[in-house]
Design a protein around this motif. Structure first.
Motif, PDB file in Angstrom:
ATOM      1  N   LYS A 163       0.683  -1.154   0.126  1.00 21.66           N
ATOM      2  CA  LYS A 163       0.092  -0.075  -0.261  1.00 21.66           C
ATOM      3  C   LYS A 163       0.980   1.350  -0.074  1.00 21.66           C
ATOM      4  O   LYS A 163       1.963   1.214   0.668  1.00 21.66           O
ATOM      5  CB  LYS A 163      -0.900   0.083   1.204  1.00 21.66           C
ATOM      6  N   PRO A 164       0.300   2.406  -0.559  1.00 16.43           N
ATOM      7  CA  PRO A 164       1.084   3.500  -0.578  1.00 16.43           C
ATOM      8  C   PRO A 164       1.399   4.166   0.972  1.00 16.43           C
ATOM      9  O   PRO A 164       0.819   3.503   1.789  1.00 16.43           O
ATOM     10  CB  PRO A 164       0.141   4.521  -1.245  1.00 16.43           C
ATOM     11  N   ALA A 165       1.867   4.942   1.164  1.00 12.24           N
ATOM     12  CA  ALA A 165       1.832   5.599   2.485  1.00 12.24           C
ATOM     13  C   ALA A 165       0.555   6.084   3.227  1.00 12.24           C
ATOM     14  O   ALA A 165      -0.342   6.475   2.328  1.00 12.24           O
ATOM     15  CB  ALA A 165       2.817   7.021   2.502  1.00 12.24           C
TER      16      ALA A 165
ATOM     17  N   PHE B 258     -16.628   7.318   8.970  1.00 11.72           N
ATOM     18  CA  PHE B 258     -15.510   8.126   9.437  1.00 11.72           C
ATOM     19  C   PHE B 258     -15.004   8.888   8.281  1.00 11.72           C
ATOM     20  O   PHE B 258     -14.213   9.839   8.732  1.00 11.72           O
ATOM     21  CB  PHE B 258     -14.431   6.998   9.847  1.00 11.72           C
ATOM     22  N   ALA B 259     -15.399   8.544   7.228  1.00 10.50           N
ATOM     23  CA  ALA B 259     -14.640   9.382   6.124  1.00 10.50           C
ATOM     24  C   ALA B 259     -15.409  10.804   5.969  1.00 10.50           C
ATOM     25  O   ALA B 259     -14.912  12.011   5.626  1.00 10.50           O
ATOM     26  CB  ALA B 259     -14.955   8.863   4.623  1.00 10.50           C
TER      27      ALA B 259
ATOM     28  N   ALA C  66      -0.831  18.257   4.651  1.00  9.76           N
ATOM     29  CA  ALA C  66      -0.635  17.079   4.181  1.00  9.76           C
ATOM     30  C   ALA C  66      -0.846  15.782   5.062  1.00  9.76           C
ATOM     31  O   ALA C  66      -1.304  14.956   4.647  1.00  9.76           O
ATOM     32  CB  ALA C  66       0.965  17.185   3.802  1.00  9.76           C
ATOM     33  N   ARG C  67      -0.744  15.856   6.274  1.00  9.47           N
ATOM     34  CA  ARG C  67      -0.932  14.953   7.423  1.00  9.47           C
ATOM     35  C   ARG C  67      -2.735  14.705   7.365  1.00  9.47           C
ATOM     36  O   ARG C  67      -3.229  13.523   7.490  1.00  9.47           O
ATOM     37  CB  ARG C  67      -0.531  15.262   8.654  1.00  9.47           C
ATOM     38  N   MET C  68      -3.340  15.759   7.360  1.00 11.88           N
ATOM     39  CA  MET C  68      -4.899  15.863   7.653  1.00 11.88           C
ATOM     40  C   MET C  68      -5.455  15.149   5.952  1.00 11.88           C
ATOM     41  O   MET C  68      -6.485  14.273   6.289  1.00 11.88           O
ATOM     42  CB  MET C  68      -5.304  17.352   7.441  1.00 11.88           C
TER      43      MET C  68
ATOM     44  N   VAL D  19      -7.686  11.695   5.732  1.00  8.81           N
ATOM     45  CA  VAL D  19      -8.876  11.814   4.804  1.00  8.81           C
ATOM     46  C   VAL D  19      -8.695  10.449   3.691  1.00  8.81           C
ATOM     47  O   VAL D  19      -9.812   9.729   3.756  1.00  8.81           O
ATOM     48  CB  VAL D  19      -9.054  13.088   4.116  1.00  8.81           C
ATOM     49  N   ASP D  20      -7.604  10.300   3.291  1.00  7.09           N
ATOM     50  CA  ASP D  20      -7.362   9.407   2.183  1.00  7.09           C
ATOM     51  C   ASP D  20      -7.655   7.931   2.930  1.00  7.09           C
ATOM     52  O   ASP D  20      -8.108   6.986   2.387  1.00  7.09           O
ATOM     53  CB  ASP D  20      -5.910   9.478   1.490  1.00  7.09           C
ATOM     54  N   PHE D  21      -6.858   7.877   4.134  1.00  8.17           N
ATOM     55  CA  PHE D  21      -7.065   6.680   4.704  1.00  8.17           C
ATOM     56  C   PHE D  21      -8.512   6.250   4.927  1.00  8.17           C
ATOM     57  O   PHE D  21      -8.884   5.034   4.623  1.00  8.17           O
ATOM     58  CB  PHE D  21      -6.417   6.642   6.022  1.00  8.17           C
ATOM     59  N   HIS D  22      -9.478   6.957   5.364  1.00  9.58           N
ATOM     60  CA  HIS D  22     -10.688   6.637   5.596  1.00  9.58           C
ATOM     61  C   HIS D  22     -11.459   6.559   4.305  1.00  9.58           C
ATOM     62  O   HIS D  22     -12.303   5.703   4.176  1.00  9.58           O
ATOM     63  CB  HIS D  22     -11.449   7.938   6.626  1.00  9.58           C
ATOM     64  N   GLU D  23     -11.264   7.393   3.232  1.00  8.50           N
ATOM     65  CA  GLU D  23     -11.853   7.128   2.201  1.00  8.50           C
ATOM     66  C   GLU D  23     -11.754   5.947   1.395  1.00  8.50           C
ATOM     67  O   GLU D  23     -12.498   5.329   0.735  1.00  8.50           O
ATOM     68  CB  GLU D  23     -11.605   8.496   1.128  1.00  8.50           C
ATOM     69  N   ARG D  24     -10.419   5.266   1.433  1.00 11.93           N
ATOM     70  CA  ARG D  24     -10.051   4.197   0.817  1.00 11.93           C
ATOM     71  C   ARG D  24     -10.270   2.949   1.764  1.00 11.93           C
ATOM     72  O   ARG D  24      -9.805   1.829   1.332  1.00 11.93           O
ATOM     73  CB  ARG D  24      -8.545   4.255   0.496  1.00 11.93           C
ATOM     74  N   SER D  25     -10.801   2.935   2.895  1.00 14.08           N
ATOM     75  CA  SER D  25     -10.844   1.858   3.812  1.00 14.08           C
ATOM     76  C   SER D  25     -12.070   0.972   3.074  1.00 14.08           C
ATOM     77  O   SER D  25     -12.904   1.408   2.150  1.00 14.08           O
ATOM     78  CB  SER D  25     -11.452   2.102   5.039  1.00 14.08           C
TER      79      SER D  25
END
Length: 404
Positions: A144-146, A200-201, A225-227, A231-237
């Motif tokens: 997976k990406p970062a 959560f997204a 960037a951290r934020m 967002v990306d983590f929860h949208e891609r879950s």
């Protein structure tokens, strides 16, 4: 370092069932036959995908680990790919190469299914191997990406605390609830009735909007960037995407790129839906039809140099759930007709392929498994032999040991 096995398999006396012509292809699993299997898997192979039907079984993990150790010690494999982010994998790689921290601390930010005593022992074995082979070490890569980690949430909250303390409680109300997904996936929380309700997204996007509105936010690219990672983590879950497919093409690209850059023979650990060399249909979402996984994309790119191994089981207590005997239509039930504690079947042999090939369903035990719908908890493939080169079947399983 002389012992390659993660745990002794014990001896396997003769049992009923092997007189059936279909069962003549079955090989009892032992230390000696694992040596034989590892040699077969290694022949003219670049990547070996070893998938489990459940991530909660000590025995299925143990067999996978034992095969990996043999491929490393005796057949020159020097890379392990896991379903986790590049950042987490980099931490695991630092531990096994440099001994930084401990195996347990290296797993602190890992995906929950990896945070077990069994995985820690596997990392410790790799670390010991690398100490003995400093010029020829085993590397670890993530597919997976970062992704967002705990420190990203902490950094955002610290920024708000310093720049707009009056908004801290509002931002925290979004972030504190959703960071729990790093311990228990959001879709698992829903299945277990512990989810707070709102996606959560949505919380993550609201938190991003709040942070953007704060004084000086535009001047702090690091915090934004951290934020965005959060967002990306929860949208891609699984919950955010609304399916279990994952980003198969992205993961396959990452795995293939790592293999080519490093020039190393690689073992890939994941679930059988991901390691299958053919497209799969998820029993809980048949309307989506056949879906490509990482393994099917690797088969297209590597051909026979990608080999797929599936490790399944018949029944047992996984700690989180007790799994009953499988329904008769599942391949797990057919393999369970052989009265052996563990055995394997090489579907690359012409005779075995003729006897066993065809459309089948294979049981999968995910974090949302429910015994009452056991018949639907499976993946389906159009050809067993196209999906899996080797099947390993364990009769009875027990739970992994979770790290604190």
């Amino acid at each position: 370092m002389e012992n390659d096995t993660a745990a002794p398999l014990g001896s396997f006396p003769s049992h009923r069932g092997l007189s059936d012509p279909q069962h003549s292809d079955v090989v009892p699993l032992s230390d000696a036959t694992l040596d034989e299997l590892a040699a077969k898997l290694a022949a003219a192979t670049t990547i070996v995908g070893i998938g489990e039907s459940s991530r909660f079984s000590r025995e299925t993990f143990g067999v996978r680990d034992q095969l990996f150790r043999r491929l490393v010690r005796h057949h020159g494999f020097r890379a392990l790919a896991v379903q986790d982010s590049a950042g987490v994998a980099a931490g695991l790689d630092r531990y096994v190469r440099d001994g930084e921290g401990s195996a347990e601390s290296a797993l602190d930010g890992a995906w929950r299914p990896w945070r077990t005593a069994e995985m820690a022992a596997a990392l410790e074995w790799i670390r010991a191997f690398n100490r003995d082979h400093p010029d020829d070490p085993v590397r670890i890569f993530g597919v997976k990406p970062a992704q967002a980690q705990a420190e990203d949430y902490d950094a955002v909250l610290d920024h708000v605390r310093g720049s707009a303390p009056e908004r801290l409680a509002e931002v925290a109300s979004h972030l504190e609830v959703i960071r729990t997904a790093h311990h228990t996936d959001e879709h698992v929380q829903r299945a277990r009735g512990m989810h707070p309700g709102r996606p959560f997204a949505d919380h993550a996007r609201d938190a991003l909007a709040l942070v953007r509105s704060l004084p000086g936010a535009d001047d702090d690219d690091g915090i934004l960037a951290r934020m965005r990672l959060i967002v990306d983590f929860h949208e891609r879950s699984v919950a955010g995407r609304g399916n279990y497919a994952g980003d198969a093409a992205v993961w396959a690209d990452a795995l293939g790129d790592a293999q080519r850059r490093a020039g190393l023979r690689m073992v890939y650990w994941d679930g059988i839906a991901h390691t299958s060399a053919a497209e799969t249909v998820l029993g809980l979402a048949p309307e989506r039809g056949p879906q490509p996984g990482v393994g099917s994309l690797l088969r297209r790119r590597y051909g026979a140099r990608y080999v797929s191994v599936a490790i399944g089981f018949h029944h047992g207590d996984l700690g989180v759930v007790t799994v009953p005997e499988p329904a008769g239509e599942l391949i797990d039930a057919m393999l369970g007709e052989v009265d052996l504690p563990a055995h394997w079947l090489d579907l690359r042999r012409d005779a075995a392929r003729r006897r066993w090939d065809g459309p089948v369903k294979a049981r999968v035990i995910s974090g949302v498994y429910d015994p009452s719908r056991d018949a639907a908890e499976h993946i389906a493939v159009a050809s067993l032999a196209d999906a899996f080169d080797v099947l390993i079947h364990i009769r009875r399983v027990t739970p992994v040991r979770w790290l604190p």
